[in-house]
Design a protein around this motif. Sequence first.
Motif, PDB file in Angstrom:
ATOM      1  N   ASN A   1      51.005  46.741  47.482  1.00  0.00           N
ATOM      2  CA  ASN A   1      49.964  47.548  47.342  1.00  0.00           C
ATOM      3  C   ASN A   1      48.700  47.051  46.906  1.00  0.00           C
ATOM      4  O   ASN A   1      48.826  46.198  46.185  1.00  0.00           O
TER       5      ASN A   1
ATOM      6  N   HIS B   1      46.628  51.958  45.915  1.00  0.00           N
ATOM      7  CA  HIS B   1      47.947  52.703  46.115  1.00  0.00           C
ATOM      8  C   HIS B   1      48.791  52.410  45.056  1.00  0.00           C
ATOM      9  O   HIS B   1      49.751  53.266  44.439  1.00  0.00           O
TER      10      HIS B   1
ATOM     11  N   THR C   1      51.028  52.494  52.289  1.00  0.00           N
ATOM     12  CA  THR C   1      50.121  51.384  52.209  1.00  0.00           C
ATOM     13  C   THR C   1      49.485  50.761  53.430  1.00  0.00           C
ATOM     14  O   THR C   1      48.976  49.794  53.705  1.00  0.00           O
TER      15      THR C   1
ATOM     16  N   ARG D   1      52.818  47.835  42.423  1.00  0.00           N
ATOM     17  CA  ARG D   1      52.984  46.809  43.652  1.00  0.00           C
ATOM     18  C   ARG D   1      54.531  46.176  43.418  1.00  0.00           C
ATOM     19  O   ARG D   1      55.329  46.437  44.258  1.00  0.00           O
TER      20      ARG D   1
END
Length: 473
Positions: free
Chosen positions: A431, A435, A459, A424
């Motif tokens: 995210n 993801h 995303t 992230r």
Amino acid sequence: MQRVAIIGAGPAGLTAAYELLKQARDEFAVDVLEADPVHVGGIAWTGEFRGCRFDIGGHRFFSKSEEIEALWTELLGDELITRPRLSRILYDGTFFDYPLKPANALIGLGPRTAVRVLASYARARAFPIDPEVSFADWITNRFGRHLFTIFFKGYTEKVWGMSCDDISADWAAQRIKGLSLAGTVKDALLPRRPGDGAVIKTLIDEFRYPRRGPGQMWEAARDRVQEWGGRVHLGHRVDAVRWQGPLTVEAGGESFETDCLISSMALADLAQILDPAPPPEVLEAARGLAYRDFLTVVLRVQQRDLFPDNWIYIHDPSVRVGRLQNFKNWSPDMVVDPAMTGIGMEYFCSVGDDLWSLDDAALVELGRSELDRLGLAPAAAVLDGTVVRAPKAYPVYDDAYQGRVEIIRRWLAAELPAVQTVGRNGMHKYNNQDHSMMTALLAARNLMGASYDVWAVNTDAEYHERGTPTTVD
Ligand SMILES: Cc1cc2nc3c(=O)[nH]c(=O)nc-3n(C[C@H](O)[C@H](O)[C@H](O)COP(=O)(O)OP(=O)(O)OC[C@H]3O[C@@H](n4cnc5c(N)ncnc54)[C@H](O)[C@@H]3O)c2cc1C
């Protein structure tokens, strides 16, 4: 043996370590370097306060990726339970369904406001804002100005601490793609297509959750990594990455020489600890990346049943709290004593601002009084509480972020091909766990000979919350 250093023992870092060791533990020597002295799981860790477990934000485990779903099952088996979901919006003393249902919203708002909502929607359809630059433009074009003001503006501005006019339309497009008032009405009136509908319905009505909170997933991943010979070093904050000569990571007073590096620490921070430093434009881009921070006031309430929701969005501008979690509704095992309830009062803030700087006792008092003011639990029923601060909870998508990320990404690719960034904050992408994990899986597979573009993991969260009036998890 190829040496791999991994920065961060959150979902991304642990997934990368897990994948490398699961597939090829004879080929890789893995060191995971984690700043936190006690916990793994990153933002998805689970804390405990006097018999009440809590989660930073409430982490639903759901993904369109079957591979990620299977990985979660592989890690936790039956400990990953399926839970019903109920979440509503509290606005002006009235509860509204979330995701928004048109009839419920219009009835809840009353006839006068409902007429104004419909008129402003008609106006937005007839005279759309063009070009759509801001979040406000994007939502107004799809819902009308009035509904934007009621169901988007207040909450979104609490979350981001800035005007909806200054938030990029990209962010709305990414998070709530495919959403409009017309679509929401259509969804409410027409049966869904069989395949798609089943997925959406499932995601909206139920989700998976580890019996003892999300940290349980990442503790299981850590244990497996260690069983397979990986080393997870807690209390090892990486404070320098030397890249001329042998690639070396400095953490917790130790030097880790490595052949390759997978980093899930914030991209902005990574760029600033490189030694030698990257060129000024890369440093400037890194310093310009912005974040929104977050704190949770965890309250122990001496009551068995407060409200049935997993979480409630608080749109009321007269209180500072943005969202409220009821952790025992996520999993009954989040409380040791079923006669108690653990509440998370969530405040969106920025490091150093008035909320962030309040001392813990004052924050617990604020949480207690706001819970009472909202009519959700009397102040006298709150026994005590604790505060958890989460810096860099949200990467900010402002007008300049894409350009800044691109400058750093290109420079890293050209100068440090042995470094991959994942996750992230590692990619400055909004995210979720799935993801974040997918980027880590691909990065690990690249070390096994594949050549994935990790940045291409998108995303797209259309399935996330169709028919949703607010947009932040
Ligand atoms: C409020 C909130 C609610 C959310 N809800 C959901 C949800 O419902 N479902 C979902 O799937 N996702 C949700 N997410 C997103 C989820 O938390 C993230 O996608 C996930 O945690 C990202 O994993 P990561 O490993 O990339 O990063 P992180 O979880 O941030 O982990 C990074 C790790 O790196 C460590 N680190 C950082 N700097 C250094 C350093 N210099 N040296 C060593 N270690 C370092 C950190 O301590 C941390 O452990 C939510 C997020 C928030 C903020």
